[in-house]
Design an enzyme around this catalytic site. Structure first.
Site, PDB file in Angstrom:
ATOM      1  N   TYR A 142       0.819  -1.204   0.000  1.00 17.21           N
ATOM      2  CA  TYR A 142       0.000   0.000   0.000  1.00 17.21           C
ATOM      3  C   TYR A 142       0.859   1.263   0.000  1.00 17.21           C
ATOM      4  O   TYR A 142       0.444   2.303  -0.515  1.00 17.21           O
ATOM      5  CB  TYR A 142      -0.929   0.010   1.218  1.00 17.21           C
ATOM      6  N   LYS A 189       3.654 -15.361   4.125  1.00 14.89           N
ATOM      7  CA  LYS A 189       3.928 -16.194   2.943  1.00 14.89           C
ATOM      8  C   LYS A 189       5.441 -16.373   2.851  1.00 14.89           C
ATOM      9  O   LYS A 189       6.080 -16.055   1.845  1.00 14.89           O
ATOM     10  CB  LYS A 189       3.346 -15.538   1.689  1.00 14.89           C
ATOM     11  N   ASP A 221      -2.437 -18.660   2.348  1.00 11.54           N
ATOM     12  CA  ASP A 221      -3.409 -19.478   1.633  1.00 11.54           C
ATOM     13  C   ASP A 221      -4.059 -20.500   2.560  1.00 11.54           C
ATOM     14  O   ASP A 221      -5.272 -20.735   2.513  1.00 11.54           O
ATOM     15  CB  ASP A 221      -2.778 -20.149   0.411  1.00 11.54           C
ATOM     16  N   ASP A 245      -6.076  -7.224   5.076  1.00 15.64           N
ATOM     17  CA  ASP A 245      -7.187  -6.634   4.337  1.00 15.64           C
ATOM     18  C   ASP A 245      -8.099  -7.736   3.790  1.00 15.64           C
ATOM     19  O   ASP A 245      -9.325  -7.688   3.916  1.00 15.64           O
ATOM     20  CB  ASP A 245      -6.626  -5.784   3.191  1.00 15.64           C
ATOM     21  N   ASP A 249     -11.985  -9.248   5.565  1.00 20.67           N
ATOM     22  CA  ASP A 249     -13.205  -9.216   4.766  1.00 20.67           C
ATOM     23  C   ASP A 249     -13.809 -10.620   4.668  1.00 20.67           C
ATOM     24  O   ASP A 249     -15.029 -10.795   4.735  1.00 20.67           O
ATOM     25  CB  ASP A 249     -12.919  -8.671   3.359  1.00 20.67           C
TER      26      ASP A 249
END
Length: 365
Positions: A142, A189, A221, A245, A249
């Site tokens: 970001y 990751k 994942d 993020d 959600d």
């Protein structure tokens, strides 16, 4: 207690739901004898339309002087459909996080039993879930350098982290885990990304300072899969900006709707409190938005920024009792909800205030 609270309604339904967040704060102030002084400012699309700047200097100055900020939502479809736009509403949100040092985003996945059937997941999988996410807010892709080639056929976003950025949010997450179920899952990751290898290395070092907390590392994942397979396995989840993020959600489906999830963005100063739902311009102005996430964000503000745990519990209990009475907004209604119990934004907010009135002489601990 006297506190200065800045209201930034933002865009779309943000302007509708913050109305009820403010009304709740006024009610708490009246009941408990606090002096909450309110101010208002613009940010996002409305600020671009008014000033050309998604975060006007006046708004930032008011934010710096406030004790806490109640925010609505940000965004507009016109920018989603124009990737080449140089000025975007989201730039205001990213800048205020950076300027106020809001490096930790707390998103509690609070599951009300009355909403078990509102989720797309089976009730037996959901029941008993209680997760607190710690999402890093001021690093990652970001804020990394962004490039696009002259021929517009190549693009890149730099994903980067500094050690201190990981250390400071990890400490907050471990401290929270000590107060909760003493379990922390760090999501990364590390099998692919160098930034994740730094992340895991730092979290492993910090974990040694908290031997009473059981620490687990999980690839993003796998975490995304486990979150819907067995959400009860998680207590505190610590992760980077991008992964957080996405995961939070996804986790909104555990609570039944994004309209139920509050969040707190904190650092070492002014706290920033907001529902996680977006501006939802498709329903803006139609009295359809769920105000409960904004009201629950107020509960977070009361506890986290002001240390008012009793007042925070009072607000949360009022929301719970409203749901127990059967009232729903459209996003959390299911096949068993009677049509007369499906309320609009204004009506649902009013029902929560009615629940306050019914509890005037009750003290929660």
């Amino acid at each position: 207690m006297k506190k200065n609270i800045l209201i930034i309604p933002g865009d779309g339904i943000g302007q509708e739901v913050t109305t009820w967040g403010k009304k709740v704060l006024e009610k708490v102030s009246e009941k408990y004898g606090h002096d909450f002084v309110f101010d208002e400012a613009i940010m996002g699309h409305v600020a671009i339309e008014a000033t050309g700047n998604p975060l006007p200097d006046e708004t930032l100055e008011k934010a710096r002087k406030s004790d806490a900020i109640l925010f609505g939502a940000i965004g507009h479809a016109k920018y989603d459909n124009d990737p080449s736009a140089k000025v975007r509403p989201e730039q205001g949100l990213l800048k205020i996080r950076k300027e106020l040092g809001l490096y930790a985003n707390l998103r509690p996945i609070l599951l009300f039993d009355e909403l078990l059937n509102a989720s797309s997941l089976k009730p037996e999988i959901l029941r008993g879930t209680d997760i607190l996410f710690f999402r890093e807010l001021t690093g990652d892709v970001y804020f990394g350098e962004k490039q696009r080639s002259d021929d517009r056929n190549f693009a890149s976003d730099l994903m980067n982290y500094n050690r201190y950025e990981v250390e400071r949010i990890a400490i907050k997450a471990f401290e929270a885990a000590q107060r909760r179920g003493k379990r922390l899952c760090s999501v990364d990751k590390a099998n692919v990304l160098e930034t994740s290898r730094l992340w895991r290395e730092v979290v492993q070092e910090i974990a040694q300072q908290y031997p009473d907390v059981e620490t687990e590392h999980m690839f993003i994942d796998n975490a995304a899969m486990q979150l819907v397979k067995n959400p009860k396995k998680f207590d505190v989840v610590l992760t980077a900006n991008l992964f957080g993020d996405i995961l939070t959600d996804e986790a909104s489906q555990i609570a039944g709707s994004m309209g139920m999830l509050a969040s707190a963005s904190i650092g070492d100063g002014t706290g920033f409190f907001e529902p996680i739902h977006g501006s939802a311009h498709d329903i803006a102005g139609q009295n359809k938005a769920n105000p409960l996430a904004s009201i629950l964000s107020v509960a977070l503000m009361l506890e986290i920024s002001f240390g008012l745990k009793e007042e925070a519990t009072f607000v949360t209990k009022a929301v719970a009792d409203t749901l127990k009475a059967g009232y729903r907004t459209l996003d959390i209604a299911d096949g068993t909800t009677s049509p007369e119990l499906i309320l609009g934004t204004k009506e649902m907010g009013a029902k929560v205030l009615e629940a306050f009135a019914e509890k005037e002489n009750v003290v929660y601990s």
